[in-house]
Design a protein around this motif. Structure first.
Motif, mmCIF file in Angstrom:
data_model
loop_
_atom_site.group_PDB
_atom_site.id
_atom_site.type_symbol
_atom_site.label_atom_id
_atom_site.label_comp_id
_atom_site.label_asym_id
_atom_site.label_seq_id
_atom_site.Cartn_x
_atom_site.Cartn_y
_atom_site.Cartn_z
ATOM 1 N N GLY A 32 0.768 -1.206 -0.039
ATOM 2 C CA GLY A 32 -0.179 0.111 -0.004
ATOM 3 C C GLY A 32 0.871 1.286 -0.001
ATOM 4 N N LEU A 33 0.373 2.424 0.010
ATOM 5 C CA LEU A 33 0.832 3.662 0.160
ATOM 6 C C LEU A 33 1.802 3.675 1.536
ATOM 7 C CD1 LEU A 33 -1.590 6.370 -1.266
ATOM 8 C CD2 LEU A 33 0.349 5.556 -2.463
ATOM 9 N N VAL A 34 2.790 4.179 1.168
ATOM 10 C CA VAL A 34 3.670 4.225 2.367
ATOM 11 C C VAL A 34 3.512 5.585 3.189
ATOM 12 C CG1 VAL A 34 6.072 4.355 3.522
ATOM 13 C CG2 VAL A 34 5.486 2.667 1.208
ATOM 14 N N PRO A 35 3.035 5.454 4.237
ATOM 15 C CA PRO A 35 2.578 6.739 5.172
ATOM 16 C C PRO A 35 3.910 7.631 5.280
ATOM 17 C CG PRO A 35 1.817 5.011 6.456
ATOM 18 C CD PRO A 35 2.568 4.218 5.326
ATOM 19 N N PHE A 36 3.798 9.064 5.352
ATOM 20 C CA PHE A 36 4.873 9.888 5.477
ATOM 21 C C PHE A 36 5.840 9.687 6.577
ATOM 22 C CE2 PHE A 36 6.932 13.803 6.937
ATOM 23 C CZ PHE A 36 7.643 13.794 5.973
ATOM 24 N N TRP A 37 5.241 9.269 7.673
ATOM 25 C CA TRP A 37 5.972 9.116 9.107
ATOM 26 C C TRP A 37 6.879 7.795 8.766
ATOM 27 C CZ3 TRP A 37 5.516 4.893 12.301
ATOM 28 C CH2 TRP A 37 4.279 4.178 12.170
ATOM 29 N N VAL A 38 6.455 6.820 8.029
ATOM 30 C CA VAL A 38 6.868 5.490 7.869
ATOM 31 C C VAL A 38 8.216 5.804 6.947
ATOM 32 C CG1 VAL A 38 6.827 3.390 6.959
ATOM 33 C CG2 VAL A 38 5.163 4.137 8.536
ATOM 34 N N VAL A 43 13.914 7.054 5.853
ATOM 35 C CA VAL A 43 15.007 7.699 5.242
ATOM 36 C C VAL A 43 15.868 7.929 6.306
ATOM 37 C CG1 VAL A 43 15.597 10.043 4.486
ATOM 38 C CG2 VAL A 43 13.579 8.700 3.238
ATOM 39 N N LEU A 44 15.558 8.129 7.375
ATOM 40 C CA LEU A 44 16.367 8.640 8.905
ATOM 41 C C LEU A 44 17.425 7.195 9.016
ATOM 42 C CD1 LEU A 44 14.216 10.388 11.249
ATOM 43 C CD2 LEU A 44 16.016 11.205 9.816
ATOM 44 N N ALA A 45 16.701 5.923 8.935
ATOM 45 C CA ALA A 45 17.499 4.597 9.067
ATOM 46 C C ALA A 45 18.510 4.772 7.965
ATOM 47 C CB ALA A 45 16.371 3.290 9.009
ATOM 48 N N ALA A 46 18.085 4.833 6.754
ATOM 49 C CA ALA A 46 19.258 4.708 5.512
ATOM 50 C C ALA A 46 20.321 6.016 5.865
ATOM 51 C CB ALA A 46 18.568 4.909 4.166
ATOM 52 N N PHE A 47 19.745 7.087 6.514
ATOM 53 C CA PHE A 47 20.800 8.254 6.610
ATOM 54 C C PHE A 47 21.924 7.719 7.697
ATOM 55 C CE2 PHE A 47 22.130 11.814 9.331
ATOM 56 C CZ PHE A 47 22.591 12.467 8.494
ATOM 57 N N GLY A 48 21.185 7.059 8.700
ATOM 58 C CA GLY A 48 22.272 6.535 9.654
ATOM 59 C C GLY A 48 23.394 5.701 9.051
ATOM 60 N N LEU A 74 14.483 -1.171 4.692
ATOM 61 C CA LEU A 74 13.562 -0.258 4.279
ATOM 62 C C LEU A 74 12.239 -1.273 3.932
ATOM 63 C CD1 LEU A 74 15.214 2.208 2.007
ATOM 64 C CD2 LEU A 74 13.781 2.661 4.366
ATOM 65 N N HIS A 75 12.597 -2.486 3.199
ATOM 66 C CA HIS A 75 11.489 -3.497 3.016
ATOM 67 C C HIS A 75 10.927 -3.723 4.206
ATOM 68 C CE1 HIS A 75 9.252 -6.840 1.443
ATOM 69 N NE2 HIS A 75 10.161 -7.729 2.277
ATOM 70 N N GLN A 76 11.629 -4.392 5.163
ATOM 71 C CA GLN A 76 11.203 -4.735 6.596
ATOM 72 C C GLN A 76 10.313 -3.792 7.043
ATOM 73 O OE1 GLN A 76 11.271 -7.821 7.959
ATOM 74 N NE2 GLN A 76 12.207 -8.381 5.989
ATOM 75 N N LEU A 77 10.917 -2.465 7.164
ATOM 76 C CA LEU A 77 10.041 -1.327 7.954
ATOM 77 C C LEU A 77 8.795 -1.215 7.207
ATOM 78 C CD1 LEU A 77 10.462 1.066 9.903
ATOM 79 C CD2 LEU A 77 11.308 2.323 8.159
ATOM 80 N N PHE A 78 8.789 -0.932 5.855
ATOM 81 C CA PHE A 78 7.576 -0.804 5.198
ATOM 82 C C PHE A 78 6.672 -1.918 5.068
ATOM 83 C CE2 PHE A 78 9.969 2.042 1.955
ATOM 84 C CZ PHE A 78 9.948 3.148 3.041
#
Length: 189
Positions: A32-38, A43-48, A74-78
């Motif tokens: 589904g659409l990924v909510p903004f906060w997710v 993005v913050l996880a990838a940034f780290g 990101l796959h697991q998070l989404f």
């Protein structure tokens, strides 16, 4: 060692590209659409991750490993936090499970996205480091153009006195004025 501003900007680019492309791929692969906060959390996880490994120039293998790692996170998070659009299969007891094809499809999409973004980010990485190396050691011609020349005095344009006598015009009687090429030399026998 890389300057903090450069390291920060490289990590921001990496995280933004990975997060945005991964969210789009997640939607296209059936999620589904990924909510903004997710998406922001991703993005913050990838940034780290990017900031930790971003201390120097990285090769293609390191960039690919980082993008695959970021895509898997990101796959697991989404998958856990974003709603799933595909129908769920139920087992005999009526418990809902995600369709097996969706998971395999998602992984394939994330790995494809990882390979494409790794190629693109590595090209950018090489271009950035090439510019840094060229800036650090410019060729001699550029160095001459960039450095300030020593102070040069402006030339003076005042007239110079001349003590050369002026000759009166006189005709040279032995001179012959002709037009055309010189005559061929005569050979004497």
């Amino acid at each position: 060692m890389v300057a903090p501003v450069l390291r920060l900007s490289r990590a921001v680019v990496f995280a933004t590209v990975c997060g945005a492309v991964s969210a789009g791929g997640h939607v296209l692969a059936g999620g589904g659409l990924v909510p903004f906060w997710v998406c922001l959390a991703g993005v913050l996880a990838a940034f780290g991750l990017a900031y930790l490994v971003d201390g120097r120039e990285r090769g293609a293998v390191a960039v690919l490993a980082a993008t695959v790692g970021a895509q898997m996170v990101l796959h697991q998070l989404f998958a856990r936090l974003a709603p799933i659009a595909e129908p769920r299969a139920t087992d005999g007891a009526g418990h809902a499970h995600p369709a097996a094809g969706a998971t395999a499809g998602m992984v394939l999409v994330h790995l494809t996205v990882a390979a494409l973004t790794a190629w693109w980010l590595h090209r950018g990485e090489r271009a950035l480091w090439l510019m840094i190396r060229l800036y650090a050691a410019p060729p001699p011609v550029i160095r001459l153009l960039v450095t300030a020349p020593p102070e040069i005095t402006q030339p003076s344009w005042r007239p110079v006195a001349c003590d050369v006598p002026v000759l009166v015009e006189r005709a040279v009687s032995s001179a012959v004025g002709r037009r055309g090429p010189p005559a061929a030399p005569r050979h004497s026998r």
